[in-house]
Write a protein that holds these residues in place. Structure first.
Motif, short mmCIF file in Angstrom:
data_model
loop_
_atom_site.label_atom_id
_atom_site.label_comp_id
_atom_site.label_asym_id
_atom_site.label_seq_id
_atom_site.Cartn_x
_atom_site.Cartn_y
_atom_site.Cartn_z
N UNK A 143 12.35 4.22 -0.03
CA UNK A 143 11.76 4.42 1.28
C UNK A 143 12.74 5.15 2.20
N UNK A 144 12.24 6.10 2.98
CA UNK A 144 13.02 6.75 4.03
C UNK A 144 12.58 6.16 5.36
N UNK A 145 13.51 5.56 6.08
CA UNK A 145 13.18 4.91 7.35
C UNK A 145 13.76 5.72 8.50
N UNK A 146 12.89 6.09 9.43
CA UNK A 146 13.31 6.73 10.68
C UNK A 146 13.18 5.72 11.81
N UNK A 147 14.11 5.76 12.76
CA UNK A 147 13.97 4.92 13.93
C UNK A 147 14.37 5.70 15.17
N UNK A 148 14.05 5.13 16.34
CA UNK A 148 14.50 5.69 17.62
C UNK A 148 15.10 4.58 18.44
N UNK A 154 0.84 -1.21 0.00
CA UNK A 154 0.00 0.00 0.00
C UNK A 154 0.87 1.26 0.00
N UNK A 155 1.95 1.23 0.79
CA UNK A 155 2.88 2.36 0.80
C UNK A 155 3.49 2.55 -0.59
N UNK A 156 3.86 1.44 -1.22
CA UNK A 156 4.49 1.50 -2.54
C UNK A 156 3.55 2.00 -3.62
N UNK A 157 2.30 1.54 -3.60
CA UNK A 157 1.40 1.76 -4.74
C UNK A 157 0.46 2.95 -4.57
N UNK A 158 0.22 3.38 -3.32
CA UNK A 158 -0.70 4.49 -3.10
C UNK A 158 0.05 5.80 -3.27
N UNK A 159 -0.31 6.57 -4.29
CA UNK A 159 0.46 7.76 -4.66
C UNK A 159 0.43 8.85 -3.59
N UNK A 160 -0.54 8.79 -2.69
CA UNK A 160 -0.63 9.83 -1.67
C UNK A 160 0.13 9.46 -0.39
N UNK A 161 0.54 8.22 -0.26
CA UNK A 161 1.27 7.80 0.94
C UNK A 161 2.76 8.05 0.74
N UNK A 162 3.34 8.85 1.61
CA UNK A 162 4.78 9.13 1.51
C UNK A 162 5.59 7.86 1.68
N UNK A 163 6.65 7.73 0.91
CA UNK A 163 7.56 6.60 1.07
C UNK A 163 8.46 6.87 2.27
N UNK A 164 7.83 6.83 3.43
CA UNK A 164 8.45 7.19 4.70
C UNK A 164 7.86 6.28 5.77
N UNK A 165 8.70 5.77 6.62
CA UNK A 165 8.24 4.85 7.66
C UNK A 165 8.98 5.16 8.95
N UNK A 181 23.66 0.32 13.45
CA UNK A 181 23.33 1.63 12.89
C UNK A 181 24.16 1.90 11.64
N UNK A 182 25.44 1.52 11.71
CA UNK A 182 26.33 1.71 10.57
C UNK A 182 25.89 0.86 9.38
N UNK A 183 25.47 -0.36 9.66
CA UNK A 183 25.08 -1.29 8.59
C UNK A 183 23.73 -0.92 7.99
N UNK A 184 22.77 -0.57 8.82
CA UNK A 184 21.40 -0.36 8.34
C UNK A 184 21.23 0.98 7.62
N UNK A 185 22.07 1.96 7.95
CA UNK A 185 22.02 3.27 7.29
C UNK A 185 20.61 3.86 7.29
N UNK A 186 20.09 4.09 8.49
CA UNK A 186 18.77 4.71 8.62
C UNK A 186 18.83 6.14 8.11
N UNK A 187 17.80 6.54 7.39
CA UNK A 187 17.75 7.92 6.88
C UNK A 187 17.63 8.92 8.01
N UNK A 188 16.86 8.57 9.01
CA UNK A 188 16.63 9.44 10.16
C UNK A 188 16.74 8.60 11.43
N UNK A 189 17.28 9.18 12.50
CA UNK A 189 17.45 8.41 13.73
C UNK A 189 17.50 9.35 14.92
N UNK A 190 16.79 8.97 15.98
CA UNK A 190 16.83 9.71 17.24
C UNK A 190 17.19 8.77 18.37
N UNK A 191 17.77 9.31 19.43
CA UNK A 191 18.22 8.49 20.56
C UNK A 191 17.72 9.10 21.87
#
Length: 441
Positions: free
Chosen positions: A296-301, A247-258, A321-331
């Protein structure tokens, strides 16, 4: 006319509750003000998720209480998570407070205001598992073009460090029809980007419809014509289904962000945290998501300094963290919350250790983010305008990769006047660790 000042602390879910209460009060003829000196009644909607949030809430209550001596304020009302968790302590230790309302009692805000204006005290605490009725109208405080849609409340996960189930109750989904009514109201009032929030969005509908219904909700929301972007926050990795990814991939209104809060990667720490997944499952899920949605842009905490975490565990988290290369990350540094299992665990860490480990992760993430941002140079992106910085003479925008308030920005210069909420195409020409610089195409 009675003027109400609202101070909303904590998370975006709390902000939605504040906006709902503001809407209820406005419909009853009360005036909303942002000026402390003019407020007849002050409402502080509090947070107590971690120690710092509790301190901020208490300090704000005390500060707002002083307005009863220095301003026009006649009464002070405390709502939200701190109110739910420490109702007796607030009434005993903070005499400046006139009313206390629990997390499931936001419908009683008018009664609370009416009662305190008569010089009487007021408390209201419904069952923590009660779901307040849905109010389609709200006072939008998040801006003219972006709003939050709270699709559920409470949580069934019971992670050992978390107090949320005690103050917010079990997981309860808001009926789909009510959400669509709220969304239509928000969009009719100028909202172009909806951020879907809950303690956990991925379980939406399971309690109401017997199955995870987030993909269905996304499909229905996307039918609202003027809605441009739908963004998903708080998606637990073990609950992300292939159907949701499609649904994230195919729905044009859903940001490719998780937004996918992981907290840690090592199995022994995840188990002690009460998390319902493993390192291998997390990695496989991320690889699957990236395979199906390459941009996809993946954020994690993450949480550092959890009781019993060793230097080896921390080093493994750095490598992850080095291997997964998250686009966004908080601690977050671990905060021992009373009445949670983890608070009584042995091998509690010093604040210095927690902070050092946090700093090391964030320094690494800066390098990861810098390298990822370098890869965007030359690419064309569609961005939403958030505002204008007069000193820099630049517009502050966001791409699909950036959630409001927590992620980076795309800065753009323009000779033409742009309005908040406008969508423009820009080519990325420069970058730093967290932000991008673009030019209008």
């Amino acid at each position: 006319m009675v003027r109400i000042l609202f101070v909303s602390l904590g998370c975006d879910k709390n902000l939605v509750d504040s906006e709902v209460m503001l809407g209820i009060l406005q419909q009853k003829g009360y005036s909303i003000t942002n000026e402390e000196e003019n407020a007849d009644v002050v409402v502080v909607n509090t947070c107590c998720f971690i120690h710092d949030a509790k301190e901020e809430s208490i300090e704000t209550i005390i500060e707002m209480g002083k307005l009863k001596e220095t301003g026009n304020t006649k009464a002070l009302i405390v709502t939200g998570c701190l109110a739910q968790r420490y109702q007796e302590e607030i009434l005993k230790e903070l005499p400046e407070v006139d009313a206390v309302i629990g997390t499931t009692s936001i419908e009683s805000i008018v009664t609370a205001v009416e009662t305190v204006l008569q010089g009487e005290g007021y408390t209201c605490f419904k069952d923590v598992n009660y779901l307040p009725k849905s109010f389609p109208t709200r006072v939008i405080t998040s801006g003219t073009h972006m709003g939050y849609l709270k699709i559920a409340d409470g949580c069934n996960k019971h992670c050992t460090y978390c107090i949320i189930p005690k103050v917010r109750g079990n997981f309860r989904s808001v009926p789909l029809e009510d959400l669509l009514e709220q969304a239509r109201f928000l969009v009719a009032n100028g909202i172009k980007e909806l951020c879907l929030v809950a303690q956990e969005t991925t379980l939406y509908g399971l309690d109401l419809y017997g199955e995870k219904s987030l993909p269905r909700l996304l499909r229905e929301l996307s039918k609202i014509d003027e809605l441009e972007w739908i963004r998903l926050l708080y998606c637990y990795p073990e609950e992300i289904t292939d159907e949701l990814i499609v649904e994230i991939r195919d729905n044009k209104k859903v940001c490719h962000y998780l937004d996918m809060p992981l907290q840690h990667c090592e199995d022994n720490i995840l188990k002690k945290m009460g998390r319902k997944t493993t390192k291998e499952e997390i990695k496989n899920r991320i690889l699957k998501i990236r395979e199906m949605v390459p941009d996809i842009a993946i954020r994690t905490s993450l949480i550092t300094g959890f009781p019993g975490e060793t230097q080896k565990d921390h080093d493994a988290l750095l490598a992850f963290v080095d291997e997964m290369e998250f686009n966004r990350l908080g601690v977050f540094t671990y905060s021992p919350e009373e009445n949670t299992p983890a608070a009584s665990f042995e091998e509690q860490h010093s604040e210095e250790t927690k902070q050092q480990w946090k700093d090391e992760i964030m320094e690494l993430q800066q390098e990861v983010s810098y390298d990822l941002n370098a890869q965007t140079v030359g690419k064309t992106m569609r961005v939403i305008v958030d505002g204008y910085m007069y000193k820099e003479q630049m517009y502050m925008c966001r791409s699909y990769m950036d959630s409001p308030d927590i992620d980076g920005c795309v800065f753009v210069a323009s000779d033409e006047e742009l309005l908040s909420g406008d969508f423009i195409d820009v080519r990325i020409i420069d970058y730093n660790e967290y932000d991008l610089i673009g030019e209008i195409v």
